[in-house]
Design an enzyme around this catalytic site. Structure first.
Site, short mmCIF file in Angstrom:
data_model
loop_
_atom_site.label_atom_id
_atom_site.label_comp_id
_atom_site.label_asym_id
_atom_site.label_seq_id
_atom_site.Cartn_x
_atom_site.Cartn_y
_atom_site.Cartn_z
N HIS A 1 43.35 30.35 34.71
CA HIS A 1 43.28 29.00 34.15
C HIS A 1 43.34 27.87 35.19
O HIS A 1 42.95 26.74 34.90
CB HIS A 1 44.36 28.78 33.09
CG HIS A 1 45.77 29.03 33.54
ND1 HIS A 1 46.39 28.30 34.52
CD2 HIS A 1 46.70 29.92 33.09
CE1 HIS A 1 47.63 28.72 34.66
NE2 HIS A 1 47.85 29.72 33.82
N HIS B 1 39.03 29.47 32.54
CA HIS B 1 39.47 29.46 31.16
C HIS B 1 40.21 28.15 30.89
O HIS B 1 41.04 27.70 31.69
CB HIS B 1 40.41 30.64 30.88
CG HIS B 1 39.71 31.95 30.83
ND1 HIS B 1 39.52 32.65 29.67
CD2 HIS B 1 39.14 32.69 31.81
CE1 HIS B 1 38.87 33.77 29.92
NE2 HIS B 1 38.62 33.82 31.23
#
Length: 240
Positions: free
Chosen positions: A57, A152
Site C-alpha cells: 500500500h 493498492h
C-alpha cells in the site's frame, strides 16, 4: 437497498498480533447505481507497517501519523455501514480486521450490524472455476480498466471492485423486473415481465473464431463416425 463495496489496507496480516487498519475505502450504491456518497479514511495505527504490507500500500508511518485513530472515527463508520449489504473481495480478511477494530471500542462486529456480507472472491470462484480471480485478473477478464492502479489503495480498490461486481452480476438483475404500471401478478400465476432485448450487447464471432469452431466440429464428427449431434441440430437434412 444500500450496497457498500468495502476494502481496507492494514499494517500486516493478523489483528491478533496487533496489526491495525490504516485505510478504509467504501463505495456506496443504491439499487446498483453509484451515489457518490463514499467513505474514505486514513488512520494512525500507532505502529509500523510490516515490510510486506508497506510494499503493497505504500502508506508510511510518517504519512499516517497526521490522521485520527480508528477509535476516533468508529461511530461514524458504524453508522455508515449499519444495515447495508456489503461486498468485499476475500471478505474474511477485512471482516476480521473490522471486527477487531470495533471490539477495541466496545462496538458490535460488522457481521452483526450489516444486513449481509458477500465475498466477491467466493462469487468469482463459483462463476470462473479453475481460474485466477484476483481483483486485477477480474478487471482484465471483465474489461474494467485498472491501468491507474500502481499500488493498492482502499478507495481505488473499492471503486474497481464495484465495477467488477456490477459486471459479474449484470445478468442476475433487472431481466424480469415488473414495471409499476403492469397489472399485479395473481396468486399462483407465473410472473410476466417485459424486456427490451435491444439493450443487450451482441458479440459477433470473428472469421478466425468461426474457423476454429468448424475445426472443432470436424473433430466431433470424426469421433462420432458421422455427423455430430450439434451439426444434425444446426444443419438438419432437407425434408424429403
Amino acid at each position: 437497498m444500500r450496497q457498500i463495496i468495502l476494502d481496507t489496507e492494514t499494517t500486516g496480516f493478523d489483528p491478533a498480533e496487533g496489526d491495525r487498519i490504516v485505510e478504509l475505502g467504501c463505495v456506496e450504491l443504491i439499487d446498483r447505481q453509484f451515489t457518490g456518497n463514499n467513505l474514505h479514511i486514513y488512520f494512525n495505527p500507532d505502529r509500523e507497517s510490516s515490510p510486506g504490507a508497506l510494499e503493497v500500500h505504500g502508506l508510511t508511518t510518517e504519512f499516517l501519523s497526521q490522521f485520527n485513530r480508528f477509535e476516533d472515527e468508529a461511530a461514524r463508520i458504524f453508522e455508515y455501514l449499519k444495515g447495508t449489504e456489503i461486498y468485499i473481495h476475500n471478505a474474511a480478511f477485512d471482516v476480521k480486521f473490522m471486527n477487531a477494530e470495533f471490539a477495541r471500542v466496545g462496538m458490535p462486529p460488522l457481521d452483526q450490524s450489516a444486513a449481509a456480507i458477500h465475498d466477491t472472491l467466493a462469487m468469482a470462484r463459483e462463476q470462473y472455476p479453475g481460474k485466477r480471480n484476483s481483483l486485477d485478473m477480474l478487471c482484465e477478464r471483465l474489461g474494467v480498466s485498472n491501468a491507474h492502479r500502481t499500488l493498492h489503495g482502499a478507495l481505488l480498490d473499492a471503486e474497481l471492485l464495484a465495477e467488477v461486481w456490477l459486471a459479474m452480476t449484470r445478468g442476475q438483475f433487472g431481466l424480469v423486473m415488473e414495471h409499476s404500471d403492469q397489472p399485479r401478478q395473481e396468486a399462483g400465476q407465473p410472473a410476466v415481465a417485459t424486456f427490451d432485448a435491444s439493450i443487450l450487447r451482441v458479440e459477433v464471432a470473428t472469421e478466425a473464431e468461426i474457423a476454429e469452431h468448424a475445426a472443432y466440429l470436424d473433430g466431433l464428427d470424426q469421433a462420432a463416425g458421422g455427423l455430430s449431434l450439434w451439426r444434425k441440430l444446426t444443419n438438419p437434412p432437407p425434408a424429403a
